[in-house]
Design a protein around this motif. Sequence first.
Motif, PDB file in Angstrom:
ATOM      1  N   HIS A  72     -19.012  -8.604 -25.071  1.00  0.00           N
ATOM      2  CA  HIS A  72     -18.328  -8.378 -23.781  1.00  0.00           C
ATOM      3  C   HIS A  72     -18.452  -9.651 -22.950  1.00  0.00           C
ATOM      4  CE1 HIS A  72     -17.504  -5.424 -20.225  1.00  0.00           C
ATOM      5  NE2 HIS A  72     -16.986  -6.618 -19.991  1.00  0.00           N
TER       6      HIS A  72
ATOM      7  N   HIS B  35     -15.915 -12.629 -20.710  1.00  0.00           N
ATOM      8  CA  HIS B  35     -14.598 -13.045 -20.194  1.00  0.00           C
ATOM      9  C   HIS B  35     -14.610 -14.565 -20.125  1.00  0.00           C
ATOM     10  CE1 HIS B  35     -13.850  -8.863 -18.796  1.00  0.00           C
ATOM     11  NE2 HIS B  35     -15.159  -8.865 -18.646  1.00  0.00           N
TER      12      HIS B  35
ATOM     13  N   LYS C  76      -9.509  -2.873 -24.355  1.00  0.00           N
ATOM     14  CA  LYS C  76     -10.127  -2.351 -23.133  1.00  0.00           C
ATOM     15  C   LYS C  76      -9.051  -1.838 -22.188  1.00  0.00           C
ATOM     16  CE  LYS C  76     -13.264  -3.566 -19.318  1.00  0.00           C
ATOM     17  NZ  LYS C  76     -14.052  -4.614 -18.659  1.00  0.00           N
TER      18      LYS C  76
ATOM     19  N   PHE D 275      -8.690  -0.315 -18.110  1.00  0.00           N
ATOM     20  CA  PHE D 275      -9.345  -0.285 -16.806  1.00  0.00           C
ATOM     21  C   PHE D 275      -8.874   0.928 -16.029  1.00  0.00           C
ATOM     22  CE2 PHE D 275     -11.461  -4.427 -16.233  1.00  0.00           C
ATOM     23  CZ  PHE D 275     -10.990  -5.120 -17.344  1.00  0.00           C
TER      24      PHE D 275
ATOM     25  N   TYR E 278      -9.006  -1.631 -10.430  1.00  0.00           N
ATOM     26  CA  TYR E 278      -8.419  -2.963 -10.193  1.00  0.00           C
ATOM     27  C   TYR E 278      -6.896  -2.820 -10.118  1.00  0.00           C
ATOM     28  CZ  TYR E 278     -12.891  -5.184 -11.542  1.00  0.00           C
ATOM     29  OH  TYR E 278     -14.199  -5.554 -11.650  1.00  0.00           O
TER      30      TYR E 278
ATOM     31  N   HIS F 269     -20.345  -1.615 -19.563  1.00  0.00           N
ATOM     32  CA  HIS F 269     -21.143  -1.979 -18.373  1.00  0.00           C
ATOM     33  C   HIS F 269     -21.600  -0.774 -17.537  1.00  0.00           C
ATOM     34  CE1 HIS F 269     -17.162  -1.868 -16.571  1.00  0.00           C
ATOM     35  NE2 HIS F 269     -16.838  -3.119 -16.881  1.00  0.00           N
TER      36      HIS F 269
ATOM     37  N   CYS G  86     -20.447  -8.000  -8.773  1.00  0.00           N
ATOM     38  CA  CYS G  86     -19.794  -7.654 -10.030  1.00  0.00           C
ATOM     39  C   CYS G  86     -19.572  -6.143 -10.012  1.00  0.00           C
ATOM     40  CB  CYS G  86     -20.643  -8.071 -11.237  1.00  0.00           C
ATOM     41  SG  CYS G  86     -22.267  -7.300 -11.291  1.00  0.00           S
ATOM     42  N   SER G  87     -18.775  -5.671 -10.947  1.00  0.00           N
ATOM     43  CA  SER G  87     -18.433  -4.246 -10.959  1.00  0.00           C
ATOM     44  C   SER G  87     -18.616  -3.641 -12.340  1.00  0.00           C
ATOM     45  CB  SER G  87     -16.982  -4.054 -10.528  1.00  0.00           C
ATOM     46  OG  SER G  87     -16.846  -4.452  -9.187  1.00  0.00           O
TER      47      SER G  87
ATOM     48  N   GLY H  39     -17.640 -10.529 -10.810  1.00  0.00           N
ATOM     49  CA  GLY H  39     -18.138 -11.047 -12.089  1.00  0.00           C
ATOM     50  C   GLY H  39     -19.211 -12.084 -11.889  1.00  0.00           C
TER      51      GLY H  39
HETATM   52  O1  URP Z   1     -17.342  -7.600 -12.288  1.00  0.00           O
HETATM   53  C1  URP Z   1     -17.036  -7.667 -13.457  1.00  0.00           C
HETATM   54  N1  URP Z   1     -17.632  -6.919 -14.358  1.00  0.00           N
HETATM   55  N2  URP Z   1     -16.086  -8.481 -13.842  1.00  0.00           N
HETATM   56  C2  URP Z   1     -15.616  -8.614 -15.120  1.00  0.00           C
HETATM   57  C3  URP Z   1     -14.472  -7.734 -15.395  1.00  0.00           C
HETATM   58  C4  URP Z   1     -14.910  -6.428 -15.938  1.00  0.00           C
HETATM   59  O2  URP Z   1     -14.587  -5.434 -15.334  1.00  0.00           O
HETATM   60  O3  URP Z   1     -15.565  -6.367 -16.947  1.00  0.00           O
END
Ligand code: URP
Length: 476
Positions: A61, A63, A154, A156, A159, A242, A290-291, A345
Amino acid sequence: MTSEFDLVIRGGTVVTASDTMQCDVGVRDGKIVALAANLPPGARDVDATGLLVLPGGIDSHVHIDQPNGPETVQADTFESGTLSAAFGGNTTVLPFALQQKGQSLRDAVRDYHAKADGECYVDYGFHLIVSDPTEQLLGQDLPALVQDGYTSFKVFMTYEDLRLDDRQILDVMSVAREQGALVMVHAENFDAIRFLTQKLENEGKTAPLYHGASRPAVVEREATHRAISLAELVDVPIMIVHVSGRESMEQIRWAQARGLKIYGETCPQYLVLTEADMDGADMEGAKFVCSPPPRDVASQEACWEGLETGVFQVFSSDHCPFRFREATGKMHPKARSSFRWVPNGIPGIETRLPILFSEGVTKGRISINRFVALTATNHARMYGLYPRKGTIAIGSDADIVLWDPARQVTLSQSLLHHGADYTPYEGFDVTGWPVTTILRGTIVVENGVLCGAKGGGTFLSRDLPEQAKPRAPAVF
Ligand code: URP
Ligand code: ZN
Ligand code: ZN
């Protein structure tokens, strides 16, 4: 006389997800070909006395160089992100190829190959992010891409630019079922977050700290339960990524107890950071946004429980780096006006393994075998790379990290190789450190010195995940 081995790793303690053994490792043509005591010399011998010999980390995982709207940019290229991964003891990463709305998934994948190919220090594959599930995508592109080795995607639930509604998620899950792919779910309730964000802003609660209050555990728990329910309806395995604490973890445990194929992932930020970290002066808290957000000590304990008891199969970084001091990063021009403008993030690709080793193995919470499962083997199993990757066995790729269990290090930005200008773990003490990283028999990092070359990492077309075989459409 030529040796039968290109490389012998000698005198270390070899650890897999199930075994710990004292033996040498013989490597030829990038593969492990011998595991035995006192192997004859190789063309090159590496002394691993006193070290653990572990499968190279797989971070499933991350980005890297992912578009993030017109105003912000991620801090890593594939070159810097995979360099950082290698120094952190990883030999494989699975970043996301993100489909932007209006873009075809095929074009998205092509863009990512253009960014990554020839640039990487470790091996890499791509998960897909589906943001625009058109008929063309569902009927043609997604099934074809699964056949081509992009076997996980993935979705979501939040967002603005990425979220799918429940109907769209069901459509994507149905494709996953028929193709035998794995769906990863970002589980947070979009409308609840919008509602809370508006309320907080109206009350003048706009500092980074309030990012946490805008997406409390109940928001994650509700979405986790809904994702599980949608997956149950279609009868398809999913991975909840996460997971930040007890409420969501317990939904997953509940589903697993009912026999559903629901899998879970947690990350370092949920073990060692808390909401209070977002409360720094002069926007320092933005470094931790972060989320889902880091929560509290009880949530950390719940994540440990999930790791120890098997509710979570994988431990990933969710590396998603932004530079702190730049307007294209955490200091977005509107970031001071509201947390909603702080890009979500944090960086963590290089610190994932030391944090779990130190907090987990050194402190006696998990065994070294569980560490290997959580950081390498289970990633390979879940994402169609096993047994080529993720273990130390005859016939597997010689992806190995030599680990010094006694090395004490204070984490600091100055030690790291990512493109971010900070680490959220500044000053954090760890015991245990990756000293040498070996990719398919080639040494990439040796005693903290780069030996590998950009482009040494290659693209991995992946098999179907072990948990998800192709099945006929669900009948209702
Ligand atoms: O805040 C985060 N986790 N950013 C990365 C994008 C995600 O949702 O995994
Ligand atoms: Zn996510
Ligand atoms: Zn992520």
